[in-house]
Design a protein around this motif. Structure first.
Motif, short mmCIF file in Angstrom:
data_model
loop_
_atom_site.label_atom_id
_atom_site.label_comp_id
_atom_site.label_asym_id
_atom_site.label_seq_id
_atom_site.Cartn_x
_atom_site.Cartn_y
_atom_site.Cartn_z
N GLU A 128 -36.77 52.93 23.40
CA GLU A 128 -35.96 52.22 22.42
C GLU A 128 -35.88 50.77 22.85
O GLU A 128 -35.98 50.46 24.04
CB GLU A 128 -34.53 52.77 22.38
N SER A 129 -35.65 49.88 21.88
CA SER A 129 -35.33 48.51 22.27
C SER A 129 -34.09 48.06 21.52
O SER A 129 -33.68 48.67 20.53
CB SER A 129 -36.52 47.58 22.03
N VAL A 130 -33.47 46.99 22.05
CA VAL A 130 -32.18 46.53 21.54
C VAL A 130 -32.39 45.59 20.36
O VAL A 130 -33.09 44.59 20.47
CB VAL A 130 -31.41 45.80 22.68
N LEU A 131 -31.76 45.92 19.23
CA LEU A 131 -31.84 45.08 18.04
C LEU A 131 -30.42 44.63 17.66
O LEU A 131 -29.50 45.45 17.63
CB LEU A 131 -32.45 45.86 16.87
N ILE A 153 -28.01 47.98 17.76
CA ILE A 153 -28.53 49.36 17.67
C ILE A 153 -29.83 49.48 18.45
O ILE A 153 -30.47 48.48 18.78
CB ILE A 153 -28.79 49.78 16.20
N GLY A 154 -30.21 50.73 18.71
CA GLY A 154 -31.50 51.00 19.33
C GLY A 154 -32.53 51.32 18.27
O GLY A 154 -32.25 52.08 17.35
N VAL A 155 -33.70 50.68 18.38
CA VAL A 155 -34.78 50.97 17.43
C VAL A 155 -36.00 51.44 18.23
O VAL A 155 -36.12 51.13 19.42
CB VAL A 155 -35.14 49.73 16.56
N PRO A 156 -36.90 52.21 17.58
CA PRO A 156 -38.03 52.78 18.34
C PRO A 156 -38.91 51.69 18.94
O PRO A 156 -39.13 50.64 18.32
CB PRO A 156 -38.80 53.59 17.29
N ASP A 157 -39.36 51.94 20.16
CA ASP A 157 -40.22 50.98 20.85
C ASP A 157 -41.27 51.79 21.61
O ASP A 157 -40.94 52.65 22.42
CB ASP A 157 -39.37 50.15 21.82
N ARG A 158 -42.54 51.50 21.31
CA ARG A 158 -43.64 52.26 21.88
C ARG A 158 -43.61 52.26 23.40
O ARG A 158 -43.83 53.25 24.04
CB ARG A 158 -44.96 51.65 21.40
N ARG A 159 -43.26 51.11 23.97
CA ARG A 159 -43.35 50.96 25.42
C ARG A 159 -42.08 51.45 26.11
O ARG A 159 -42.13 52.14 27.13
CB ARG A 159 -43.60 49.48 25.70
N TRP A 160 -40.91 51.07 25.56
CA TRP A 160 -39.64 51.32 26.27
C TRP A 160 -38.85 52.50 25.71
O TRP A 160 -37.75 52.77 26.17
CB TRP A 160 -38.77 50.06 26.21
N MET A 209 -25.44 55.05 22.27
CA MET A 209 -26.02 54.47 23.47
C MET A 209 -27.53 54.30 23.28
O MET A 209 -28.19 55.13 22.66
CB MET A 209 -25.75 55.42 24.64
N ILE A 210 -28.05 53.19 23.82
CA ILE A 210 -29.48 52.90 23.72
C ILE A 210 -30.11 53.18 25.08
O ILE A 210 -29.59 52.74 26.10
CB ILE A 210 -29.70 51.42 23.34
N VAL A 211 -31.19 53.93 25.09
CA VAL A 211 -31.90 54.15 26.34
C VAL A 211 -33.22 53.39 26.25
O VAL A 211 -34.10 53.72 25.46
CB VAL A 211 -32.17 55.65 26.60
#
Ligand code: ATP
Ligand code: MG
Length: 499
Positions: free
Chosen positions: A433-436, A424-431, A395-397
């Motif tokens: 995780e973000s959706v890739l 997949i979820g990848v690291p995102d400074r603002r959110w 799961m991606i948050v």
């Protein structure tokens, strides 16, 4: 009666009452139930002579072949535990599993690469046949109790290292009640296409052997050959993973599936698009199964009739009558109201009592009142159908919203330029995780096409923010995408462990 609680009773009963009936066809030969009974008795005597006793482990490292069942029933006739091991692993990984299990005797496929094994190591083929011939076909007559372990299967290793799952007479014999739900009986010609080192192979075959089917064992799954087996053996039943259904649908020629009563599929998510295509191309009745190694395989099933209802095509179905299912908050363990998404939990005699040598993971798996945490997320529909959303670990948050990748994949897969996709979820400074979207392209397709398609068909927070193209997705033999491998490079820089 009590004897029904023994896996081994299948081979004793059919071996006595239906000696001539074919039990297994594989590797170019057919073994009748009488022969399976006799050969497994020889194995039992050979194991006793090698010092193997009740509770000891014997391992099989090989492809689907009759010898596996000689070994499994032979071991069961003296109360020893069979451990089928994934032959595709590296030698080092195989040795690690054999050591983890403490295998006293290992039978390796004649084609398997060499690996060091604790205890005695034999090869299938002439060496195995000589071993059998040197011992009498005398059944030691062990029956054992409902809680005695028959086989120890390792999980697929999709989310981490494979874990050993001991399964008992009670687990398997409860699972044998699935036979009628799978339309298996003495007249069935039952395809065993999943590897026996997965529960979709061993659990499927043991249910079929209990029902007295003729099994066709597939050593190597190649679509064209598989389609040929359906025709040659007039296959009536079988279990295949979605990736195999896809491959059968993609064959250039038409094939004859007219003998099929019903085909089971499962073990990984399927798209409704593929389901429609299977209906067109194969035209066979279908049912979906959902289960895991820890539950002796299938515990939830979408019956063929439910496949006629479009609103249920995304459902995995309903639990068998002997399985309790609830949706719980994964953090608090509290049961959630009907319709809400949470962790799928099940309770039945198919549940394992815990992992081999992993007390901490066992404590996480089982609650004190017997519920098993599947690690899968889902919700229940108005008629009690289970709709799986995804693995909780996948799961991606993003910005506090939960995104279930399977839902996004299902949408993107409809784009004509998308042959295969994993989200997949990848690291995102603002959110956070973000959706890739990781896409295997079909023909000419640009990142912007896929992003635009997402914008048109998905809620804002579910849309992929980026697309990367690959020639193929990393999959395990069960057809499951190894998302931890896809995620790893993105999270490595964060110095964060990923599940
Ligand atoms: P590991 O536990 O080692 O990470 P794994 O969970 O893939 O590996 P298995 O026990 O072989 O090992 O697979 C069980 C899982 O397969 C389930 O928990 C679920 O995530 C998935 N699965 C099984 N059936 C279905 C289905 N019909 N639809 C979607 N997913 C399914
Ligand atoms: Mg699992």
């Amino acid at each position: 009666g009590e004897s029904e609680f023994r896996v081994v009773s299948a081979v004793r009963r059919h071996g006595r009452e239906r000696r001539e009936a074919p039990a297994l066809t594989g590797d170019g030969r057919t073994v009748s139930y009488g022969e399976l009974d006799a050969r497994s008795s020889r194995v039992a005597q050979a194991l006793l002579a090698a010092g193997v006793r009740a509770g000891d482990r014997v391992a099989y490292v090989g492809k689907n072949a009759p010898e596996y069942f000689d070994l499994l029933f032979g071991a069961a006739k003296l109360g020893a535990v069979t451990v089928p091991v994934n032959w595709r692993l590296t030698g080092r990984e195989i040795t690690a599993i054999l050591t983890d299990a403490g295998a006293a005797v290992t039978v390796a496929d004649r084609e398997a690469d060499a690996f060091p094994a604790p205890g005695r190591l034999l090869r299938t083929g002439p060496e195995f046949e000589e071993w059998l011939a040197a011992h009498e076909a005398v059944d030691p007559g062990f029956t054992g109790g409902p809680d005695d372990i028959v086989a120890q299967l390792y999980t697929s290793g999709t989310t981490g290292l494979p874990k050993g799952v001991p399964l008992s007479n009670r687990n398997f014999s409860t699972g044998e009640r699935r036979g009628p739900h799978w339309l298996l009986d003495e007249h069935s010609v039952n395809l065993v296409a999943s590897p026996v080192f997965h529960v979709g192979g061993t659990g499927w075959a043991l249910t079929g052997l209990h029902a007295g089917c003729h099994h066709v064992l597939v050593r190597d799954v190649r679509a064209a050959e598989l389609a040929g087996l359906f025709e040659r053996h007039r296959i009536t039943n079988g279990f295949v993973v979605p990736a195999v259904l896809q491959a059968l649908c993609d064959l250039p020629e038409r094939h004859d599936y007219s003998a099929v009563r019903a085909l089971g599929y499962g073990a990984a998510p399927i798209t409704t698009g593929l389901l429609r295509r299977v209906k067109e191309v194969l035209g066979t009745p279908l049912y979906q199964v959902y289960g895991m190694t820890e539950t002796t395989g299938t515990m939830v099933q979408l019956d063929p009739a439910d496949h006629e209802r479009p609103e249920l095509l995304r459902s995995a179905g309903r639990p068998f009558p002997w399985v309790e299912l609830r949706i719980a908050d994964p953090d608090t363990g509290r049961e959630l109201p009907r319709g809400e998404t949470g962790e799928v939990q099940v309770r039945s005699d198919q549940n394992t009592r815990g992992y081999w040598n992993r007390p901490e993971e066992t404590a996480r798996l089982l609650t004190s009142d017997g519920w098993l945490r599947t690690g899968d997320a889902g919700h229940l529909g108005p008629e009690g159908h289970l709709f799986l959303t995804d693995r909780i670990k996948d799961m991606i948050v993003t910005g506090g919203e939960n995104v279930y990748p399977v839902e996004v994949e299902e949408v993107l897969a409809r784009h004509p330029g998308v042959a295969d996709v994993a989200v997949i979820g990848v690291p995102d400074r603002r959110w956070g995780e973000s959706v890739l979207a990781v896409v295997v392209p079909r023909g000419e397709v640009a990142e912007e096409d896929v992003l635009a398609y997402g914008r048109d068909h998905l809620a804002g927070f579910k849309r992929p923010r980026a697309v990367v193209f690959r020639t193929e997705l990393p999959r395990n033999p069960g057809g499951k995408v190894l998302k931890r491998d896809l995620r790893a490079p993105y999270w490595a820089a964060e110095g964060r462990a990923i599940g």
